[in-house]
Design a protein around this motif. Structure first.
Motif, mmCIF file in Angstrom:
data_model
loop_
_atom_site.group_PDB
_atom_site.id
_atom_site.type_symbol
_atom_site.label_atom_id
_atom_site.label_comp_id
_atom_site.label_asym_id
_atom_site.label_seq_id
_atom_site.Cartn_x
_atom_site.Cartn_y
_atom_site.Cartn_z
ATOM 1 N N LEU A 118 0.848 -1.184 0.000
ATOM 2 C CA LEU A 118 0.000 0.000 0.000
ATOM 3 C C LEU A 118 0.887 1.237 0.000
ATOM 4 C CD1 LEU A 118 -2.608 -0.957 2.759
ATOM 5 C CD2 LEU A 118 -2.884 -1.194 0.294
ATOM 6 N N GLU A 125 -3.633 1.688 9.019
ATOM 7 C CA GLU A 125 -4.581 1.038 8.122
ATOM 8 C C GLU A 125 -5.718 0.405 8.919
ATOM 9 O OE1 GLU A 125 -1.840 -1.732 6.568
ATOM 10 O OE2 GLU A 125 -0.434 -0.141 6.026
ATOM 11 N N TYR A 137 -11.017 -4.296 2.647
ATOM 12 C CA TYR A 137 -11.017 -2.840 2.512
ATOM 13 C C TYR A 137 -10.044 -2.255 3.535
ATOM 14 C CZ TYR A 137 -15.026 -3.761 -0.381
ATOM 15 O OH TYR A 137 -15.838 -4.241 -1.375
ATOM 16 N N TYR A 147 -8.466 1.542 0.176
ATOM 17 C CA TYR A 147 -8.011 0.620 -0.857
ATOM 18 C C TYR A 147 -8.932 -0.603 -0.897
ATOM 19 C CZ TYR A 147 -3.722 3.358 -1.030
ATOM 20 O OH TYR A 147 -2.818 4.383 -1.174
ATOM 21 N N VAL A 156 -4.281 -4.883 -4.723
ATOM 22 C CA VAL A 156 -5.192 -3.745 -4.722
ATOM 23 C C VAL A 156 -5.842 -3.640 -6.093
ATOM 24 C CG1 VAL A 156 -5.391 -1.242 -4.509
ATOM 25 C CG2 VAL A 156 -3.861 -2.510 -2.975
ATOM 26 N N SER A 159 -9.447 1.969 -5.622
ATOM 27 C CA SER A 159 -9.516 2.719 -4.368
ATOM 28 C C SER A 159 -10.774 3.580 -4.369
ATOM 29 C CB SER A 159 -8.274 3.590 -4.171
ATOM 30 O OG SER A 159 -8.177 4.564 -5.194
#
Length: 421
Positions: A118, A125, A137, A147, A156, A159
């Motif tokens: 990420l 997160e 998510y 994301y 991913v 977004s």
């Protein structure tokens, strides 16, 4: 006529003998049933009990033997990647039948099997798993980016950009993501079929926390007007004050506000009530929806105001793990006996998740906690705490752990080989 009388006599004799066989005959001979009942093994697994110089085997969950009055030492077999609790012990037969429960716990060493990258690094997160589409998510705390991660490819996919920053978020069974933004006094509703914001719900200022209790209400806390628990009704689509008897939440400077100061279990709200004076205490209380009353479970001196806990509900027990590294206690509260037990003051991690498939609790820094023995049984190497939350994926048994700029993929079932892209 004689034959009929003989048949009737034989019938009564059979009934009498049957009654004796299932009734007190074993007690009359001084023998009593001792039942060992296991829980936790896969169906059909062979396990055994060693007692009184004999070994007894079974492929179902019960082993029954007969013993006379006395004290007997027993041992229980450990099976592949499963450990028995208790593994040994003593039973006493004293004129009655005896039952001994055995809990098997999955004990394979979990390990990191992959990562999901990420951006940016160093962010916190907030992870939520959606069983409706098997997507993960990852909302970036205090930013407006979420994301969307395909758990099949472990990458991913896209977004979601929100109008304002994220404080906390929650995926619900209706395939929607609810995101609380304190700066905007809003809960954003994201339709996960389209990844679009479809509604914004106005809420009181200074709101924190999102908790769902499997009904039609999402709960959150606001400190306005002395503080109170609020609810958003999913059917009526309206916000209302539930009670102002829950207050002084989210007041401490130590808090990571992506964690929660409260949890709802059945008809009760368990919460951490903090007071701001350095001489005051943290209070762990519960509020009853039925009686509109607050009851105290435990209190302890808290030099920095109120402190969040990691709440893990494994009925009938509610585990409360401290997020404060300077000595506050971990607790387990039995909701049936209404008793609290202190589990020491070790800091196991800043976030936690329960794996119902193997019955263990995983912390963000790698500690693995066994709620049967109330101990850390091992530590997964290569993980750091403090970068966000964890999520459990029931479709593959994986655990996702927020780390510095990436998500670690943890496989608790290392006896099985999985393909990771």
């Amino acid at each position: 006529m004689k034959n009929k009388i003989f048949i009737i006599f034989i019938s009564f004799l059979v009934i009498f003998m049957s009654f004796v066989a299932i009734g007190p005959v074993s007690h009359a001979t001084g023998l009593y049933k001792v039942a060992f009942i296991e829980n936790g093994l896969p169906s059909g697994t062979n396990w055994s009990i060693s007692i009184n110089n004999q070994v007894y085997y079974s492929t179902n969950n019960t082993i029954i033997i007969q013993l006379s009055n006395g004290s007997y030492t027993f041992t229980v077999s450990d099976e592949t990647v499963y450990i028995a609790y208790p593994s040994s012990g003593t039973i006493i037969v004293n004129g009655t039948n005896v039952t001994q429960n055995i809990q098997y716990v999955f004990n394979s060493q979990a390990k990191i099997i992959g990562t999901i990258q990420l951006n940016p690094g160093g962010a916190t997160e907030l992870l939520q798993y959606n069983p409706r589409n098997n997507y993960l998510y990852a909302g970036i705390w205090h930013s407006n980016i979420i994301y969307v991660i395909n758990t099949l490819t472990q990458q991913v996919q896209t977004s979601i950009t929100l109008p304002n920053n994220i404080n906390t978020m929650l995926v619900l069974p209706n395939n929607k993501l609810y995101v609380l933004s304190s700066v905007a006094n809003t809960i954003y509703v994201v339709d996960l079929s389209s990844n679009q914001v479809i509604n914004d719900i106005s809420i009181p200022s200074d709101s924190e926390g999102l908790v769902y209790d499997n009904s039609n209400t999402i709960y959150f806390y606001s400190s306005v007007n002395g503080g109170g628990l609020y609810g958003y009704n999913l059917v009526a689509q309206s916000v209302s004050l539930i009670t102002n008897k829950i207050n002084n939440l989210y007041t401490g400077s130590w808090d990571f506000f992506y964690q929660s100061d409260f949890i709802i279990v059945g008809d009760y709200v368990f919460f951490v009530q903090g007071l701001t004076s350095s001489t005051d205490h943290d209070y762990i209380n519960y509020y009853s929806f039925r009686t509109d009353s607050v009851f105290n479970i435990y209190s302890e001196h808290a030099p920095m105001g109120d402190l969040a806990y990691n709440f893990i509900s494994i009925y009938p027990n509610l585990y409360m793990f401290t997020t404060y590294p300077y000595g506050l206690s971990n607790l387990v509260y039995n909701m049936q006996t209404t008793t609290a037990k202190i589990l020491g003051n070790s800091l196991y991690g800043l976030s936690a998740v329960y794996d119902p498939q193997n019955g263990l609790i995983y912390f963000d820094g790698g500690n693995v906690f066994n709620p049967i023995t109330n101990t850390v049984i091992y530590t997964i190497q290569g993980l750091s705490q403090g970068y966000g939350t964890l999520a459990f994926d029931p479709s593959n048994g994986y655990i996702y752990d927020a780390q510095n700029g990436y998500i670690a993929i943890i496989n608790p079932n290392t006896y099985t080989t999985y393909q990771v892209n």
